[in-house]
Design a protein around this motif. Structure first.
Motif, PDB file in Angstrom:
ATOM      1  N   ARG A  25       0.838  -1.210   0.000  1.00  0.00           N
ATOM      2  CA  ARG A  25       0.000   0.000   0.000  1.00  0.00           C
ATOM      3  C   ARG A  25       0.868   1.255   0.000  1.00  0.00           C
ATOM      4  N   GLU A  26       1.937   1.246   0.787  1.00  0.00           N
ATOM      5  CA  GLU A  26       2.766   2.437   0.875  1.00  0.00           C
ATOM      6  C   GLU A  26       3.621   2.635  -0.382  1.00  0.00           C
ATOM      7  N   LEU A  27       3.991   1.544  -1.047  1.00  0.00           N
ATOM      8  CA  LEU A  27       4.749   1.679  -2.278  1.00  0.00           C
ATOM      9  C   LEU A  27       3.927   2.335  -3.378  1.00  0.00           C
ATOM     10  N   LEU A  28       2.612   2.276  -3.260  1.00  0.00           N
ATOM     11  CA  LEU A  28       1.734   2.869  -4.260  1.00  0.00           C
ATOM     12  C   LEU A  28       1.543   4.364  -4.051  1.00  0.00           C
ATOM     13  N   GLN A  29       2.113   4.913  -2.986  1.00  0.00           N
ATOM     14  CA  GLN A  29       1.999   6.332  -2.729  1.00  0.00           C
ATOM     15  C   GLN A  29       3.176   7.076  -3.338  1.00  0.00           C
ATOM     16  N   PHE A  30       3.043   8.416  -3.362  1.00  0.00           N
ATOM     17  CA  PHE A  30       4.124   9.243  -3.875  1.00  0.00           C
ATOM     18  C   PHE A  30       5.327   9.234  -2.939  1.00  0.00           C
ATOM     19  N   ASP A  31       6.489   9.393  -3.489  1.00  0.00           N
ATOM     20  CA  ASP A  31       7.668   9.674  -2.692  1.00  0.00           C
ATOM     21  C   ASP A  31       7.636  11.163  -2.324  1.00  0.00           C
ATOM     22  N   VAL A  32       8.511  11.590  -1.407  1.00  0.00           N
ATOM     23  CA  VAL A  32       8.487  12.978  -0.944  1.00  0.00           C
ATOM     24  C   VAL A  32       9.896  13.563  -1.071  1.00  0.00           C
ATOM     25  N   PRO A  33      10.304  13.954  -2.278  1.00  0.00           N
ATOM     26  CA  PRO A  33      11.659  14.472  -2.467  1.00  0.00           C
ATOM     27  C   PRO A  33      11.959  15.721  -1.655  1.00  0.00           C
ATOM     28  N   CYS A  34      10.938  16.516  -1.302  1.00  0.00           N
ATOM     29  CA  CYS A  34      11.201  17.774  -0.606  1.00  0.00           C
ATOM     30  C   CYS A  34      11.548  17.574   0.866  1.00  0.00           C
ATOM     31  N   ILE A  35      11.366  16.364   1.389  1.00  0.00           N
ATOM     32  CA  ILE A  35      11.718  16.093   2.781  1.00  0.00           C
ATOM     33  C   ILE A  35      13.120  15.508   2.850  1.00  0.00           C
ATOM     34  N   GLY A  36      13.964  16.161   3.633  1.00  0.00           N
ATOM     35  CA  GLY A  36      15.311  15.657   3.844  1.00  0.00           C
ATOM     36  C   GLY A  36      15.433  15.070   5.234  1.00  0.00           C
ATOM     37  N   LYS A  37      16.244  14.019   5.366  1.00  0.00           N
ATOM     38  CA  LYS A  37      16.498  13.415   6.671  1.00  0.00           C
ATOM     39  C   LYS A  37      17.964  13.598   6.998  1.00  0.00           C
ATOM     40  N   PHE A  38      18.239  14.309   8.089  1.00  0.00           N
ATOM     41  CA  PHE A  38      19.581  14.613   8.512  1.00  0.00           C
ATOM     42  C   PHE A  38      19.782  14.019   9.905  1.00  0.00           C
ATOM     43  N   GLU A  39      20.398  12.812   9.930  1.00  0.00           N
ATOM     44  CA  GLU A  39      20.463  11.989  11.130  1.00  0.00           C
ATOM     45  C   GLU A  39      19.036  11.723  11.612  1.00  0.00           C
ATOM     46  N   ASP A  40      18.642  12.216  12.781  1.00  0.00           N
ATOM     47  CA  ASP A  40      17.279  11.958  13.262  1.00  0.00           C
ATOM     48  C   ASP A  40      16.351  13.150  13.056  1.00  0.00           C
ATOM     49  N   ARG A  85      -5.995  12.153  -1.194  1.00  0.00           N
ATOM     50  CA  ARG A  85      -6.510  12.697  -2.453  1.00  0.00           C
ATOM     51  C   ARG A  85      -6.103  14.160  -2.606  1.00  0.00           C
ATOM     52  N   ARG A  86      -6.125  14.910  -1.506  1.00  0.00           N
ATOM     53  CA  ARG A  86      -5.694  16.308  -1.587  1.00  0.00           C
ATOM     54  C   ARG A  86      -4.221  16.399  -1.964  1.00  0.00           C
ATOM     55  N   ILE A  87      -3.401  15.503  -1.400  1.00  0.00           N
ATOM     56  CA  ILE A  87      -1.980  15.488  -1.771  1.00  0.00           C
ATOM     57  C   ILE A  87      -1.839  15.283  -3.269  1.00  0.00           C
ATOM     58  N   ARG A  88      -2.541  14.293  -3.798  1.00  0.00           N
ATOM     59  CA  ARG A  88      -2.414  13.972  -5.219  1.00  0.00           C
ATOM     60  C   ARG A  88      -2.956  15.083  -6.114  1.00  0.00           C
ATOM     61  N   ASN A  89      -4.107  15.637  -5.732  1.00  0.00           N
ATOM     62  CA  ASN A  89      -4.780  16.599  -6.606  1.00  0.00           C
ATOM     63  C   ASN A  89      -4.244  18.014  -6.489  1.00  0.00           C
ATOM     64  N   GLU A  90      -3.792  18.401  -5.286  1.00  0.00           N
ATOM     65  CA  GLU A  90      -3.429  19.796  -5.061  1.00  0.00           C
ATOM     66  C   GLU A  90      -1.958  20.024  -4.741  1.00  0.00           C
ATOM     67  N   LEU A  91      -1.312  19.033  -4.130  1.00  0.00           N
ATOM     68  CA  LEU A  91       0.018  19.283  -3.589  1.00  0.00           C
ATOM     69  C   LEU A  91       1.119  18.448  -4.227  1.00  0.00           C
ATOM     70  N   ALA A  92       0.814  17.691  -5.279  1.00  0.00           N
ATOM     71  CA  ALA A  92       1.823  16.832  -5.880  1.00  0.00           C
ATOM     72  C   ALA A  92       3.065  17.603  -6.295  1.00  0.00           C
ATOM     73  N   ALA A  93       2.876  18.777  -6.901  1.00  0.00           N
ATOM     74  CA  ALA A  93       4.029  19.556  -7.342  1.00  0.00           C
ATOM     75  C   ALA A  93       4.858  20.062  -6.175  1.00  0.00           C
ATOM     76  N   LYS A  94       4.215  20.217  -5.019  1.00  0.00           N
ATOM     77  CA  LYS A  94       4.931  20.740  -3.854  1.00  0.00           C
ATOM     78  C   LYS A  94       5.670  19.655  -3.084  1.00  0.00           C
ATOM     79  N   LEU A  95       5.560  18.410  -3.537  1.00  0.00           N
ATOM     80  CA  LEU A  95       6.377  17.346  -2.955  1.00  0.00           C
ATOM     81  C   LEU A  95       7.798  17.384  -3.523  1.00  0.00           C
TER      82      LEU A  95
END
Length: 261
Positions: free
Chosen positions: A159-174, A248-258
């Protein structure tokens, strides 16, 4: 777990899959997903062949018992489709369905020409979408067949693999950081909860990862969980996660902002 947790997937798949081939497969899958969500259509269309080659070698290995890191795509498929040899993968249709989808992608991406449907429609987007959806199906089917763990966990991973990735989130250690500066507090929390997946984030984690004041985070979460909105739900353990309306809001409205721009 965050979406597409590579380390967990590798642990659960290898064994039974060969570690090197499985590692290569996950790298190709994650790369294809990231390039697609970044609207980089050409790599998704052309590089899908590398994913197909690696997965064909994995299926050949499990079906024949012979490990080869260099066997050609066609030779792997010839063995899997050969009715005159013994096959370890049973029922046989599991392997046959996989290789047929892989052959579609492999041949399509090498033979497809640029066919313009209209001046306003980009055929490379259409082609890339076909390729990425086939790759997603093949990756999910691989998980279903070879996941070395709890069945509910594999269902969750699929189920989670079918979702978008989030390139705008960075992980720096914790430390998690939404690296875009043009998001509202509400959009930032939606993106964070999208990243959190089915597990969600606690109120403390939402506050820690958000760049907004504590009072703003509380107000936004109250709004998103309100019966009139219902884009976020509070789980029994107190964590917040997206509902289908939120996704659905992520997909329809915020996809470009990921994207990281």
């Amino acid at each position: 777990m965050p979406i597409v947790d590579r380390a967990q997937l590798l642990t659960q798949l290898s064994p039974p899959l060969d570690h090197l081939l499985c590692s290569q497969l996950l790298d190709e899958f994650i790369s294809a997903e990231k390039r697609f969500i970044q609207r980089d259509w050409e790599p998704a269309e052309l590089d899908g062949g590398q994913f197909c080659e690696i997965l064909a070698r994995i299926i050949y290995h499990k079906d024949s018992g012979n490990l080869s890191n260099a066997k050609s795509f066609d030779d792997c498929n010839k063995y899997i489709e050969n009715d005159q040899v013994n096959h370890a993968i049973q029922p046989r249709q599991n392997a046959l369905h996989l290789v047929r989808v892989l052959k579609t992608v492999y041949k399509f991406r090498s033979q497809r020409g640029a066919v313009h449907i209209s001046p306003s429609y980009a055929p490379n987007h259409m082609d890339a979408k076909l390729v990425i959806e086939c790759i997603r199906w093949a990756m999910n089917e691989t998980l279903r067949l070879f996941w070395n763990g709890d069945r509910e966990q594999v269902a969750k991973a699929i189920r989670e693999l079918l979702q978008f990735d989030v390139p705008c989130i960075g992980k720096f250690e914790d430390v998690l950081l939404v690296q875009r500066t043009d998001l509202s507090a509400e959009e930032e929390l939606l993106v964070l909860l999208h990243y959190a997946g089915e597990q969600g984030f606690s109120r403390t984690e939402c506050g820690r990862h958000s760049q907004s004041a504590a009072s703003t985070v509380t107000r936004v979460l109250q709004k998103l969980t309100d019966p009139s909105v219902r884009q976020v739900v509070v789980l029994r353990n107190g964590n917040y996660r997206l509902t289908d309306l939120g996704s659905r809001r992520i997909r329809n409205e915020l996809a470009a902002k990921l994207l990281l721009e």
